[in-house]
Structures are given as structure tokens and as C-alpha cells.
Design a protein around this motif. Sequence first.
Motif, PDB file in Angstrom:
ATOM      1  N   LEU A 182       0.937  -1.171   0.082  1.00  0.00           N
ATOM      2  CA  LEU A 182      -0.056   0.023   0.063  1.00  0.00           C
ATOM      3  C   LEU A 182       0.972   1.327   0.128  1.00  0.00           C
ATOM      4  O   LEU A 182       0.682   2.356  -0.638  1.00  0.00           O
ATOM      5  CB  LEU A 182      -0.906  -0.094   1.143  1.00  0.00           C
ATOM      6  N   TYR A 183       1.966   1.314   0.943  1.00  0.00           N
ATOM      7  CA  TYR A 183       3.075   2.209   0.927  1.00  0.00           C
ATOM      8  C   TYR A 183       3.550   2.706  -0.357  1.00  0.00           C
ATOM      9  O   TYR A 183       3.673   3.871  -0.983  1.00  0.00           O
ATOM     10  CB  TYR A 183       3.798   1.972   1.814  1.00  0.00           C
ATOM     11  N   ASP A 184       3.823   1.576  -0.988  1.00  0.00           N
ATOM     12  CA  ASP A 184       4.560   1.664  -2.476  1.00  0.00           C
ATOM     13  C   ASP A 184       3.629   2.155  -3.535  1.00  0.00           C
ATOM     14  O   ASP A 184       4.176   2.863  -4.188  1.00  0.00           O
ATOM     15  CB  ASP A 184       5.413   0.394  -2.805  1.00  0.00           C
ATOM     16  N   GLU A 185       2.345   1.743  -3.435  1.00  0.00           N
ATOM     17  CA  GLU A 185       1.508   2.124  -4.325  1.00  0.00           C
ATOM     18  C   GLU A 185       0.986   3.569  -4.348  1.00  0.00           C
ATOM     19  O   GLU A 185       1.242   4.299  -5.214  1.00  0.00           O
ATOM     20  CB  GLU A 185       0.179   1.248  -4.238  1.00  0.00           C
ATOM     21  N   MET A 186       1.089   4.139  -2.974  1.00  0.00           N
ATOM     22  CA  MET A 186       0.499   5.532  -2.689  1.00  0.00           C
ATOM     23  C   MET A 186       1.736   6.232  -3.060  1.00  0.00           C
ATOM     24  O   MET A 186       1.665   7.505  -3.695  1.00  0.00           O
ATOM     25  CB  MET A 186       0.362   5.561  -1.158  1.00  0.00           C
ATOM     26  N   ALA A 223       3.085   7.878   3.056  1.00  0.00           N
ATOM     27  CA  ALA A 223       3.517   7.862   1.540  1.00  0.00           C
ATOM     28  C   ALA A 223       3.246   9.185   0.802  1.00  0.00           C
ATOM     29  O   ALA A 223       3.412   9.266  -0.392  1.00  0.00           O
ATOM     30  CB  ALA A 223       2.757   6.651   0.932  1.00  0.00           C
ATOM     31  N   GLY A 224       2.836  10.174   1.477  1.00  0.00           N
ATOM     32  CA  GLY A 224       2.698  11.615   0.767  1.00  0.00           C
ATOM     33  C   GLY A 224       1.445  11.974   0.576  1.00  0.00           C
ATOM     34  O   GLY A 224       1.380  13.094  -0.219  1.00  0.00           O
ATOM     35  N   ALA A 225       0.300  11.480   1.048  1.00  0.00           N
ATOM     36  CA  ALA A 225      -1.017  11.974   0.546  1.00  0.00           C
ATOM     37  C   ALA A 225      -1.106  13.411   1.183  1.00  0.00           C
ATOM     38  O   ALA A 225      -0.964  13.687   2.014  1.00  0.00           O
ATOM     39  CB  ALA A 225      -1.997  11.012   1.190  1.00  0.00           C
TER      40      ALA A 225
END
Length: 329
Positions: A182-186, A223-225
Motif C-alpha cells: 500500500l505504501y509503495d502504491e501510494m 506515503a505523501g497523501a
Amino acid sequence: MESQTLQDTKPLALAQEPRNPGMDLDLDWVAGVQANTSAIERRCATLPARRSVKKDYQAAWLLKAVTCIDLTTLSGDDTEERVRRLCAKARQPVRGDILQALDMPPLTTGAVCVYHEMVAAAVQALKGTDIPVAAVSTGFPAGLSPFHLRVAEIEESVKAGAKEIDIVISRRHVLAGNWQALYDEMQAFRAACGEAHVKAILATGELGSLRNVARASLICMMAGADFIKTSTGKESVNATLPVSLVMIRAIRDYYDRTGFRVGYKPAGGISKAKDALVYLSLIKEELGDRWLQPDLFRFGASSLLNDIERQLEHHTSGAYSASYRHAMA
């Protein structure tokens, strides 16, 4: 909540927040996140009864809500003409005679939200304003298209002029506890957005538990949202007060830990002015006044504006008009 008056709602220049840069994935922090469902539900059950506003105070808060709306059309039968009409309403969301009766200057909604295919039409219709176009992306609403196509869709919407991108996460990563994925995707979605701000849609009705909602919120912020958002509006359960409480407390924890403010967007099922007031009061109590500005808070809505305008007309005239008399009916 009644500290807000009509004079307080006069437009002010938005403060420029430093953008959330994200941070390294902290799995210890994620593992420690819990959610006491019964306590959360008790807190939310008391809020509507405890926080009610009347008369001028109510009008002031409803005007505030208008400026925080992402005016949205996400239907399979959307046309460019419908989008242009939506943009005209975003430019003047409240009738001029109502604003004049309230001694208020013109105001606008926070953004206009459309599918990628309608971005160009919306950008053209909003030319000369500061209203951003938000595009839903990454295989909205299910988020199950091939990964490279989801990234490409973001890039195409940004190229077309979208200033905000509402992405959908892969719910399976949350349900399987695959936080690294999930982190990598985001992170990849955030990188594809470039200067455009990214709102991470969690689809909370499909995450299984409030603890999963809390953990997914935290991962997306790491992750930067720039925003975390409840729902696509297409799930069977969309924005609720318990989910909102969990998400905004995750935002508060992230701010306390990192010093960066992340925005919040409840979406789906918010159609009544009284519901908007409850959400605003929850934000004020949990996060404070700074989060009541449209750069940090948005409603994802279409019919909400119609009911707010009816309530404001009642405040100025003493009578309710039929809903079909308003432009968004």
C-alpha cells in the motif's frame, strides 16, 4: 461552535501550508494503531445533539460549508454540457439575492470533481477563476485496472489541467495487511501527480474494521497523501461519523508526529445541510479552526449544495422554496 459569525466568513487568502512530503514507512507505528469501536460510536452519537447552531450562526457555518464543497458529477451519462453547468454553479454556488441579503461578497466552491474525460471541459469552463479541477483516477471506483494504466491515467489528467487527483487505493492490500504494498502504491501515485495535490480514497466501507481504516489512513499519509478521503460514493456504505473520527484522529496524530497538516474529505451520502454542520463541528473540535479552510477540508458532494442554498433562502426570507427552483436540483 457559535464563535463563527457572518462577518467571519468573508473570504480570506488561503494560508499556504507546506505540502506533506511523506516519511519512511514506520511499521511499528502502524502496528500500534488501535480503534476502540464502542468509544468511537459513543462519541459520535452525542455530537449531533450537543452541537447545534441557529440563525446567523447557522448561516455563517453553511456559507463556510459551501466554500469547502468539491462539486461533483461522476455519472456514466455525464456530458460536457452538464459539466459546464456544474462549473457555472461552482462559480456562483449561492444566488446573488441571498448573498446580498446576508451582506456577503461572492464566493465559490472548493473545487469541481469529474472523470478524466471531462477534465478539459471543466478547465475551460473555470478559466479565469481560482477554482481547481479535481479528477478521479486510478481505475475509479474499484481501482483494479493494471497498475501502469492507473499511473498513466494520473499523468494524463494532470496534463489535461487537473490540479487535484482523487486516487483509489487497492483495498486488498489493507485487507491482507500488506502495508508495504500500500505504501509503495501510494508513493507511486503521489510521484505521478507531480505538483497536483493527491487525495487518497480509502473506500472505508470495504476495509472491514475501524482499525483498518486508521492504519490505511496512516500509511497513505506516510506515503505523501495531501488529503485522505472516505469513499468513492459508489460503495454501499460511504462517509460516516465513526469513520470520520478515526481518520481525523489519524491526521492529528500524524501532525503531532511530523508537523505536516494533511487534509480530510468525507464523501458519499452527505446531502443535508444539517449533516454538513455536524461534520464541521467534528473537525473544529478534533483538529481546530485551521482545518476548516478549503485547502484542508472538503465535502465530496453533489446534492448537498442544493439543500444548503434552500436553508440559506429560508434564513433570509422565512420560507422554504421547492428544491427544483435551485440550479442544482
